[in-house]
Write a protein that holds these residues in place. Structure first.
Motif, PDB file in Angstrom:
ATOM      1  N   ASP A  33    -101.863  55.113 -18.692  1.00  0.00           N
ATOM      2  CA  ASP A  33    -101.889  55.895 -17.618  1.00  0.00           C
ATOM      3  C   ASP A  33    -100.628  56.676 -17.343  1.00  0.00           C
ATOM      4  N   GLN A  34     -99.527  56.275 -17.601  1.00  0.00           N
ATOM      5  CA  GLN A  34     -98.243  57.034 -17.351  1.00  0.00           C
ATOM      6  C   GLN A  34     -98.093  58.094 -18.426  1.00  0.00           C
ATOM      7  N   ALA A  35     -98.454  57.858 -19.653  1.00  0.00           N
ATOM      8  CA  ALA A  35     -98.378  58.991 -20.591  1.00  0.00           C
ATOM      9  C   ALA A  35     -99.208  59.888 -20.368  1.00  0.00           C
ATOM     10  N   THR A  36    -100.511  59.641 -20.022  1.00  0.00           N
ATOM     11  CA  THR A  36    -101.440  60.541 -19.419  1.00  0.00           C
ATOM     12  C   THR A  36    -101.028  61.576 -18.488  1.00  0.00           C
ATOM     13  N   GLU A  37    -100.473  61.031 -17.599  1.00  0.00           N
ATOM     14  CA  GLU A  37     -99.857  61.660 -16.342  1.00  0.00           C
ATOM     15  C   GLU A  37     -98.585  62.293 -16.821  1.00  0.00           C
ATOM     16  N   ALA A  38     -97.868  62.065 -17.628  1.00  0.00           N
ATOM     17  CA  ALA A  38     -96.625  62.863 -18.328  1.00  0.00           C
ATOM     18  C   ALA A  38     -97.369  63.677 -19.123  1.00  0.00           C
ATOM     19  N   GLY A  39     -98.256  63.673 -19.787  1.00  0.00           N
ATOM     20  CA  GLY A  39     -98.849  64.702 -20.650  1.00  0.00           C
ATOM     21  C   GLY A  39     -99.486  65.940 -19.685  1.00  0.00           C
ATOM     22  N   GLN A  40    -100.310  65.445 -18.846  1.00  0.00           N
ATOM     23  CA  GLN A  40    -100.706  66.446 -17.906  1.00  0.00           C
ATOM     24  C   GLN A  40     -99.618  67.324 -17.126  1.00  0.00           C
ATOM     25  N   LYS A  41     -98.713  66.630 -16.441  1.00  0.00           N
ATOM     26  CA  LYS A  41     -97.732  67.256 -16.024  1.00  0.00           C
ATOM     27  C   LYS A  41     -96.941  68.423 -17.045  1.00  0.00           C
ATOM     28  N   ALA A  42     -96.862  67.970 -18.267  1.00  0.00           N
ATOM     29  CA  ALA A  42     -96.195  69.012 -19.392  1.00  0.00           C
ATOM     30  C   ALA A  42     -97.009  69.898 -19.524  1.00  0.00           C
ATOM     31  N   MET A  43     -98.554  70.072 -19.678  1.00  0.00           N
ATOM     32  CA  MET A  43     -99.301  70.973 -19.597  1.00  0.00           C
ATOM     33  C   MET A  43     -99.303  71.745 -18.649  1.00  0.00           C
ATOM     34  N   ASP A  44     -99.198  71.313 -17.292  1.00  0.00           N
ATOM     35  CA  ASP A  44     -99.289  72.216 -16.078  1.00  0.00           C
ATOM     36  C   ASP A  44     -98.102  73.242 -16.400  1.00  0.00           C
ATOM     37  N   GLN A  45     -96.870  72.566 -16.788  1.00  0.00           N
ATOM     38  CA  GLN A  45     -95.638  73.610 -16.802  1.00  0.00           C
ATOM     39  C   GLN A  45     -95.838  74.280 -17.774  1.00  0.00           C
ATOM     40  N   VAL A  46     -96.505  73.937 -18.885  1.00  0.00           N
ATOM     41  CA  VAL A  46     -96.438  75.129 -20.015  1.00  0.00           C
ATOM     42  C   VAL A  46     -97.550  76.125 -19.392  1.00  0.00           C
ATOM     43  N   ALA A  47     -98.401  75.916 -18.788  1.00  0.00           N
ATOM     44  CA  ALA A  47     -99.791  76.990 -18.273  1.00  0.00           C
ATOM     45  C   ALA A  47     -98.626  77.896 -17.221  1.00  0.00           C
ATOM     46  N   LYS A  48     -98.074  77.105 -16.245  1.00  0.00           N
ATOM     47  CA  LYS A  48     -97.474  77.663 -15.421  1.00  0.00           C
ATOM     48  C   LYS A  48     -96.237  78.712 -15.875  1.00  0.00           C
ATOM     49  N   ALA A  49     -95.611  78.361 -16.867  1.00  0.00           N
ATOM     50  CA  ALA A  49     -94.541  79.170 -17.570  1.00  0.00           C
ATOM     51  C   ALA A  49     -95.319  80.383 -18.501  1.00  0.00           C
ATOM     52  N   THR A  50     -96.236  80.127 -18.951  1.00  0.00           N
ATOM     53  CA  THR A  50     -97.050  81.170 -19.683  1.00  0.00           C
ATOM     54  C   THR A  50     -97.695  82.273 -18.794  1.00  0.00           C
ATOM     55  N   GLN A  51     -98.248  81.726 -17.652  1.00  0.00           N
ATOM     56  CA  GLN A  51     -98.527  82.661 -16.632  1.00  0.00           C
ATOM     57  C   GLN A  51     -97.617  83.469 -16.040  1.00  0.00           C
ATOM     58  N   GLU A  52     -96.509  82.962 -15.842  1.00  0.00           N
ATOM     59  CA  GLU A  52     -95.280  83.820 -15.256  1.00  0.00           C
ATOM     60  C   GLU A  52     -94.812  84.793 -16.375  1.00  0.00           C
ATOM     61  N   THR A  53     -95.105  84.492 -17.612  1.00  0.00           N
ATOM     62  CA  THR A  53     -94.565  85.326 -18.757  1.00  0.00           C
ATOM     63  C   THR A  53     -95.427  86.368 -18.821  1.00  0.00           C
ATOM     64  N   ILE A  54     -96.696  85.982 -18.807  1.00  0.00           N
ATOM     65  CA  ILE A  54     -97.577  87.039 -18.801  1.00  0.00           C
ATOM     66  C   ILE A  54     -97.600  88.241 -17.503  1.00  0.00           C
TER      67      ILE A  54
END
Length: 76
Positions: A33-54
């Motif tokens: 559960d913790q690994a899944t949550e950490a992975g989701q947070k990382a993906m959210d951050q990547v998506a946010k950074a990508t959108q900001e760059t776009i």
């Protein structure tokens, strides 16, 4: 009597083993559960950074083309 004592001991060992398995399973699930949550947070951050760059790139492109349009008198 010895047979009864052995049977009781066997039951105690089986109960302790089952508790250990249950505890290990719970611990493993917590790790997953913790690994899944950490992975989701990382993906959210990547998506946010990508959108900001776009967004930044699109704004820069828009400003650049607007500047060209003004420079060449296509846009007032």
């Amino acid at each position: 009597m010895a047979s009864k004592s052995l049977q009781d001991l066997k039951q105690q060992v089986q109960g302790a083993a089952q508790e250990a398995v249950t505890a290990a399973g719970s611990s493993a699930q917590q790790v997953v559960d913790q690994a899944t949550e950490a992975g989701q947070k990382a993906m959210d951050q990547v998506a946010k950074a990508t959108q900001e760059t776009i967004d930044k790139t699109a704004n820069q492109a828009s400003e650049t083309f607007s500047g060209f349009g003004k420079k060449f008198g296509l846009i007032r």
